[in-house]
Design a protein around this motif. Sequence first.
Motif, short mmCIF file in Angstrom:
data_model
loop_
_atom_site.label_atom_id
_atom_site.label_comp_id
_atom_site.label_asym_id
_atom_site.label_seq_id
_atom_site.Cartn_x
_atom_site.Cartn_y
_atom_site.Cartn_z
N LYS A 186 -9.87 6.38 -4.94
CA LYS A 186 -8.98 6.83 -6.00
C LYS A 186 -8.91 5.80 -7.13
O LYS A 186 -8.98 4.58 -6.90
N SER A 187 -8.76 6.30 -8.35
CA SER A 187 -8.54 5.43 -9.50
C SER A 187 -7.05 5.13 -9.61
O SER A 187 -6.21 5.78 -8.98
N ARG A 188 -6.71 4.17 -10.44
CA ARG A 188 -5.30 3.84 -10.65
C ARG A 188 -4.53 5.05 -11.18
O ARG A 188 -3.41 5.31 -10.74
N ALA A 189 -5.14 5.80 -12.11
CA ALA A 189 -4.47 6.97 -12.68
C ALA A 189 -4.24 8.04 -11.62
O ALA A 189 -3.17 8.69 -11.59
N GLU A 190 -5.22 8.23 -10.73
CA GLU A 190 -5.07 9.23 -9.66
C GLU A 190 -3.97 8.82 -8.68
O GLU A 190 -3.18 9.65 -8.22
N ILE A 191 -3.91 7.52 -8.39
CA ILE A 191 -2.87 7.02 -7.47
C ILE A 191 -1.50 7.20 -8.11
O ILE A 191 -0.55 7.63 -7.45
N GLU A 192 -1.40 6.90 -9.40
CA GLU A 192 -0.12 7.05 -10.09
C GLU A 192 0.35 8.50 -10.06
O GLU A 192 1.54 8.78 -9.87
N ALA A 193 -0.57 9.43 -10.20
CA ALA A 193 -0.21 10.85 -10.14
C ALA A 193 0.32 11.21 -8.75
O ALA A 193 1.30 11.96 -8.62
N LEU A 194 -0.28 10.64 -7.71
CA LEU A 194 0.16 10.92 -6.35
C LEU A 194 1.56 10.37 -6.07
O LEU A 194 2.31 10.93 -5.27
N THR A 195 1.90 9.26 -6.73
CA THR A 195 3.22 8.65 -6.49
C THR A 195 4.36 9.57 -6.90
O THR A 195 5.51 9.37 -6.50
N HIS A 196 4.06 10.59 -7.69
CA HIS A 196 5.11 11.52 -8.13
C HIS A 196 5.29 12.69 -7.16
O HIS A 196 6.13 13.57 -7.41
N LEU A 197 4.52 12.69 -6.06
CA LEU A 197 4.72 13.72 -5.04
C LEU A 197 6.13 13.59 -4.45
O LEU A 197 6.67 12.48 -4.34
N PRO A 198 6.75 14.72 -4.04
CA PRO A 198 8.12 14.65 -3.51
C PRO A 198 8.27 13.68 -2.33
O PRO A 198 9.27 12.99 -2.22
N ARG A 199 7.30 13.66 -1.45
CA ARG A 199 7.34 12.73 -0.32
C ARG A 199 6.04 11.94 -0.25
O ARG A 199 5.25 12.05 0.69
N PHE A 200 5.85 11.13 -1.26
CA PHE A 200 4.65 10.28 -1.35
C PHE A 200 4.55 9.36 -0.13
O PHE A 200 3.45 9.03 0.32
N ASP A 201 5.69 8.95 0.42
CA ASP A 201 5.67 8.06 1.58
C ASP A 201 5.02 8.72 2.79
O ASP A 201 4.43 8.04 3.64
N TYR A 202 5.10 10.07 2.89
CA TYR A 202 4.43 10.78 3.98
C TYR A 202 2.91 10.72 3.80
O TYR A 202 2.17 10.57 4.78
N TYR A 203 2.46 10.86 2.56
CA TYR A 203 1.03 10.75 2.25
C TYR A 203 0.51 9.39 2.71
O TYR A 203 -0.54 9.28 3.35
N CYS A 204 1.28 8.34 2.41
CA CYS A 204 0.88 6.98 2.78
C CYS A 204 0.91 6.78 4.29
O CYS A 204 0.10 6.02 4.84
N TRP A 205 1.83 7.47 4.97
CA TRP A 205 1.92 7.38 6.44
C TRP A 205 0.58 7.79 7.07
O TRP A 205 0.03 7.09 7.93
N ASP A 206 0.07 8.93 6.63
CA ASP A 206 -1.20 9.44 7.18
C ASP A 206 -2.36 8.53 6.78
O ASP A 206 -3.25 8.26 7.61
N LEU A 207 -2.37 8.07 5.55
CA LEU A 207 -3.46 7.21 5.08
C LEU A 207 -3.48 5.88 5.84
O LEU A 207 -4.55 5.37 6.19
#
Length: 658
Positions: A177-198
Amino acid sequence: MYRHLERRLAQQIREFLHRSYGLDLPKIVIEQPPRVELGEYALPLAFELAKKLRKPPRKIAEEIVAGIGPIDDFERLELAGAGYINARVKREQLASALAADERPKAEVPSGKVLVEHSSINPNKAAHIGHLRNAILGDTFVRLLRFAGREVDIQNYIDNTGVQVADVIVGFLHLEKKSRAEIEALTHLPRFDYYCWDLYAQVSRWYEQDKQNRDARVQVLHALEEGGNETAAIADLISLAVLRRHLETMDRLDIEYDFLPRESEILHLHFWDAAFAKLKDAGVLTFENEGKNKGCWVMRRGKASTKDAENEEIAEEDQKVIVRSNGTVGYVGKDIAYHLWKFGLLGRDFGYRKFYRYPNGHDCWISTTNGDPNHPHFGDVAEIYNVIDTRQAEAQNTVVEALRGLGYNQQADHYTHFSYEMVALTPRCAAELGYELSEEDKARSYIEVSGRKGFGVKADDLIDRLIASAKKEVDSRHPQLSDDERMTIATQIAVGALRYFMLKFTKPSVIAFDFKEALSFEGETGPYAQYAVVRASNIFRKGGFDPDTFAGDVASYVSTDDFAKYLNGADGNEIWELWLASSKTSYVIDQCIATTEPAYLAKHVFQLAQLFNTFYHRHPILAEPAASRKRFLLATVAVVRRELTRALAVMGIAVPAAM
């Protein structure tokens, strides 16, 4: 009031011993008799004095009982057994004071207290283990504030450590992922869940090829250096996850005042200032040979750089603070942080507002250059660190560093508030969808692991508890609006969770179970909440507003009526309920002195039990005698007030209905 009378009794005994025997005893041990009919306090004092006075304990006890004279609000002292002294209070006096909610002022130690808790790595969603830490820490804050202390609540954020580095590795090396793509993901309602799986994926990737771990080392160096693209990505990720953590904890009414970050400890050169102090004082030494060659180490325990007889010190007696590659370890940064906490470092953070709670309270975060108009943090008199028992060695190292620098007073006021882990019962793990072997099903508990992705996210747990409570509330109160039922369900769920985490003593491993936590029977939050709701319903059925009655309860019953209904054999059962109600401050003092909130949970449960027994034995609203009916209602009002008060200290609200 119970605590106040205990102190009065101790002071009178102390003065008598000085006057009669020339003895000065700073601590008078006072116990509680096994049964209420024996009195309210018991003193084993005579056994302690037997050797000093060369007299039998019973003889000493007789002399004390005969010679001490009258004590305000006490009926008398009585000799018991081979030398015990039982003290009886004037029940009507204590009841009148309790009905009027008299709370004599106690001495409050000076200085601010700092409680650090939660300290969740900002790399993924908070889990059930973090909830135990946060609930323990938040409750201890409430205990201290109830006792009149000024408290700062801090949540240390390790935003440059291995866990954050691993998630960055996942974004950059696995997902590309690029920085811009990561920044877009941080706006997900539960971004912390995304990070849990990653995070779990990265752990598996490391296991596939050990060389993959080189990516972690590169990221860690970039984070420590700062001012680069990787550090900027780390800031994006860690702040987004941190905001989610605050939202999660806010669901449990848990707030923080300040979020100090490890990045500022590095970039504001906190460690450099601490390193200079440690070297100058000889606390750290440079190793020129052996396993720790090239490292700065701190010698532990009795080992000292000035101890000529211990020149060869075992490796386990040394703690590497600075590695041979020049990077400082976790403990080194923690030493610097604690020097700042005590106002001993000579440096400070920059501060900026980060999060505003619904009640308007602002939570601040550290930065390099911040707002000059900020609250004063740090420079405290006492520290309590709520950190699990696995960090005991690191905590002890910080204390030893403080002592090595000559800060013994500060070290004496540094408390590691340790606790054990949280696991799941096999039934709970199965309900959450985990596949269990037959061996797992036979275990008393199932351990969780964030690295393996096996665990319970805090928000999932709260959601499940609310959903379960909502089903029960919907069936019991269909006449209420959906919003009202949701509010009640949330209060029950939060109460169940908080009580469950608090009722076990800190050294106990908790095996969490949905059914047990939410039960309306037994030692649970809903059981205690239901006792208060039941008390409120008595007033409503009788045509009284419970809060109005509670505010003026002393005017409904005279001292003579208290004496009439509380003394004698018939009054012992109800007196036990009044006596238990008088002990809230006493129990809270115990909780603070022992750093053990479980005592308050036990007190709440016992008080609720006593009240429910009272409720079933006495038809309060059907009582024909007006004076006795007022007395019974006053009993309900006092118990309701004290239960509500104690539950609030545990962070538990009382629902309007259950």
